[in-house]
Design an enzyme around this catalytic site. Sequence first.
Site, short mmCIF file in Angstrom:
data_model
loop_
_atom_site.label_atom_id
_atom_site.label_comp_id
_atom_site.label_asym_id
_atom_site.label_seq_id
_atom_site.Cartn_x
_atom_site.Cartn_y
_atom_site.Cartn_z
N CYS A 47 49.65 -36.59 -23.43
CA CYS A 47 49.02 -35.82 -24.35
C CYS A 47 48.70 -36.71 -25.63
O CYS A 47 47.98 -36.30 -26.57
CB CYS A 47 49.76 -34.56 -24.69
N ASN A 61 47.50 -25.48 -23.43
CA ASN A 61 47.59 -26.90 -23.74
C ASN A 61 47.07 -27.61 -22.51
O ASN A 61 47.68 -27.54 -21.52
CB ASN A 61 49.13 -26.91 -23.92
N HIS A 113 46.12 -32.24 -30.97
CA HIS A 113 46.52 -31.99 -29.75
C HIS A 113 46.88 -30.53 -29.90
O HIS A 113 47.63 -30.27 -30.32
CB HIS A 113 47.80 -32.78 -29.37
N1 COA Z 1 59.27 -15.71 -22.20
C1 COA Z 1 60.24 -14.79 -23.02
N2 COA Z 1 61.15 -15.25 -23.45
C2 COA Z 1 61.57 -16.50 -23.18
C3 COA Z 1 60.71 -17.52 -22.67
C4 COA Z 1 59.73 -16.93 -22.00
N3 COA Z 1 58.86 -17.70 -21.42
N4 COA Z 1 61.00 -18.99 -22.75
C5 COA Z 1 62.30 -18.64 -23.49
N5 COA Z 1 62.28 -17.27 -23.67
C6 COA Z 1 63.57 -16.83 -24.60
C7 COA Z 1 64.81 -17.58 -24.63
O1 COA Z 1 65.61 -16.91 -23.35
C8 COA Z 1 65.51 -17.33 -25.82
O2 COA Z 1 66.19 -16.15 -25.77
P1 COA Z 1 67.27 -15.62 -26.73
O3 COA Z 1 67.02 -16.04 -28.06
O4 COA Z 1 67.64 -14.20 -26.37
O5 COA Z 1 68.40 -16.50 -26.20
C9 COA Z 1 64.28 -17.27 -26.80
O6 COA Z 1 63.19 -17.02 -25.96
C10 COA Z 1 64.08 -18.60 -27.43
O7 COA Z 1 63.75 -19.46 -26.26
P2 COA Z 1 63.41 -21.08 -26.71
O8 COA Z 1 63.53 -21.81 -25.40
O9 COA Z 1 64.25 -21.63 -27.84
O10 COA Z 1 61.81 -21.13 -26.94
P3 COA Z 1 61.09 -21.44 -28.02
O11 COA Z 1 61.15 -20.47 -29.12
O12 COA Z 1 61.53 -23.05 -28.39
O13 COA Z 1 59.84 -21.42 -27.64
C11 COA Z 1 58.10 -23.10 -26.33
C12 COA Z 1 59.41 -21.92 -26.30
C13 COA Z 1 58.06 -23.77 -25.14
C14 COA Z 1 56.88 -22.08 -26.75
C15 COA Z 1 58.35 -23.96 -27.39
O14 COA Z 1 59.60 -24.74 -27.43
C16 COA Z 1 57.46 -24.98 -27.77
O15 COA Z 1 56.23 -25.00 -27.93
N6 COA Z 1 57.99 -26.30 -27.68
C17 COA Z 1 56.93 -27.45 -27.80
C18 COA Z 1 56.13 -27.48 -26.30
C19 COA Z 1 55.09 -28.48 -26.72
O16 COA Z 1 54.68 -28.81 -27.81
N7 COA Z 1 54.70 -29.26 -25.59
C20 COA Z 1 53.70 -30.08 -25.43
C21 COA Z 1 54.09 -31.32 -25.27
S1 COA Z 1 52.55 -32.15 -24.82
#
Ligand code: COA
Length: 323
Positions: free
Chosen positions: A129, A284, A253
């Site tokens: 990315c 993305n 990005h």
């Molecule tokens: N749908 C619903 N709930 C979800 C889920 C989904 N797809 N994925 C995780 N959860 C839940 C988890 O079980 C957790 O629940 P809990 O609080 O009851 O335990 C909660 O949501 C938080 O999980 P977490 O993994 O900490 O999610 P998050 O808030 O970090 O969001 C992303 C996930 C992927 C959106 C986020 O981490 C993100 O954007 N990361 C960066 C990604 C990025 O920039 N990538 C690009 C690289 S090029």
Amino acid sequence: MLGSLVMAHPLQPSVGHPGSRILSVASYRPRTEVGNEAIAALIDSSDEWIRRRCGIESRRRAAPDEDLVMMATAAASKALAGAGVDPYDVSAVLVATMSHRGPAATVGPLVADALGATQAAAMDLGAACAGFPYALATADALVRGGSARYVVLVGAERMTDIIDERDRGTAFLFGDGAGAVVIGPSPTCDIGPVVWGADGSGSELLRYDEAGFLRMAGPEVFRWATSIVPDLARRALDAAGISAADLAAFIPHQANLRIISATAKALELGPHVRVATDITTNGNTGAASIPQAMAALPDTTGPALLVGFGAGLSYGAQVVMMP
Ligand code: COA
């Protein structure tokens, strides 16, 4: 012995240009729009959760006939037409991608061939990315150094091929598409100095599994991105000799709307700065996201700050003058 007797003389250097600039930008979006509900049903998620956690409302998914080469070529030929550059005059075709899975070793030559850029060198550039800022710095150096006159730079991804549709951590985040720019010589420096780097010690955070699917440690990537991106952005502004107040646009990005908003806030961008939020309807799209987001900001003139970051871990940023 003979070598020491031969008079050393310098080789003839390439004749370069004082600067380079982006002449045009274009985007290809696959025909099929996929909303959150269809994805949420497979991963025990919801439209509300996806919108709240990353700002995505929908994304495009490529149909079988929309392969990587087709999408890259469509964006690139539109960009060439916009620049008024004949494919025959293109010196180099660079394709930034992390999702090429076809039988060909590289896609760059296939894209050059499809464009009719028969005189061009062609290659892929793999920086995930961060691929667009990396490739833009490369293209700028090729033009300024005299190795190329016109460069076609495409960011293209068919993330559908590398995403497990049942992976709760990635299935909702990524989309398919291509964005392209044409770069050419300029009497002024309209592509600012790149500020870039890499940290391979974090490569496990975004990696391919045995089946070739991309796996991501989401929260860790989120923390890494929000910790490095504001400083990277400030260093790119400093390198270009301008301040955030001088910007017309901020085009990071499109990883997650929360990362975009947090960075815009950290940089204290004024209301006159257009902040790209293409992620809401495009997801993305990896190396394609910056040129696609740029194409989605028509009628913007002046300096734009570009910031890319992702798997590698790799990151890069520069200020450019909008085409
Ligand atoms: N749908 C619903 N709930 C979800 C889920 C989904 N797809 N994925 C995780 N959860 C839940 C988890 O079980 C957790 O629940 P809990 O609080 O009851 O335990 C909660 O949501 C938080 O999980 P977490 O993994 O900490 O999610 P998050 O808030 O970090 O969001 C992303 C996930 C992927 C959106 C986020 O981490 C993100 O954007 N990361 C960066 C990604 C990025 O920039 N990538 C690009 C690289 S090029």
